[in-house]
Design a protein around this motif. Structure first.
Motif: not given
Length: 127
Positions: A5, A51, A54, A58, A65-67, A69-70
């Motif tokens: 990050r 956005y 994502s 979702a 989860g977030w994976r 999206m990443m």
């Protein structure tokens, strides 16, 4: 993840400084002002797109989860990196400053097409 990050933050900061300079060095004087707004416009569109992607991920995969999206962010990043490395030429002004006029002419012809000889002469006069 935290280190990545931080690295991304540094890269985005550098791009925010380098892109306007590249545009200023490669654009025709008559179009320079209009082209200067493009980086900020595309940054805003990119944030909005992220956005939306994502939100879509979702909605389709609520338990993922977030994976995902990443992982989805890797696609535009890879395309952008490939374009910067293999599509964009070096700045003709930078090449002229390093006494490489033949390379500058090739770069200018890739960027502007036809009237490269007149543009190259104008760029050499600026130096």
């Amino acid at each position: 993840l935290v280190a990545a990050r931080g690295l991304v933050g540094v890269a985005v900061g550098m791009a925010g400084a380098v892109v306007p300079v590249y545009i200023a060095e490669t654009a025709q004087a008559s179009r320079r002002g209009a082209l200067a707004a493009i980086p900020q416009t595309f940054v805003s569109l990119g944030i909005f797109s992220a956005y939306l992607v994502s939100l879509l991920i979702a909605a389709v995969f609520p338990s993922a989860g977030w994976r995902p999206m990443m992982a989805a962010s890797l696609v535009p990043a890879a395309v952008h990196a490939a374009m910067v490395l293999w599509v964009l030429p070096e700045s003709p002004r930078w090449l002229l400053q390093r006494r490489r006029p033949a390379d500058a002419l090739r770069a200018l012809s890739r960027l502007r097409g036809a009237d490269t000889a007149a543009a190259l002469a104008a760029a050499e006069e600026e130096l």
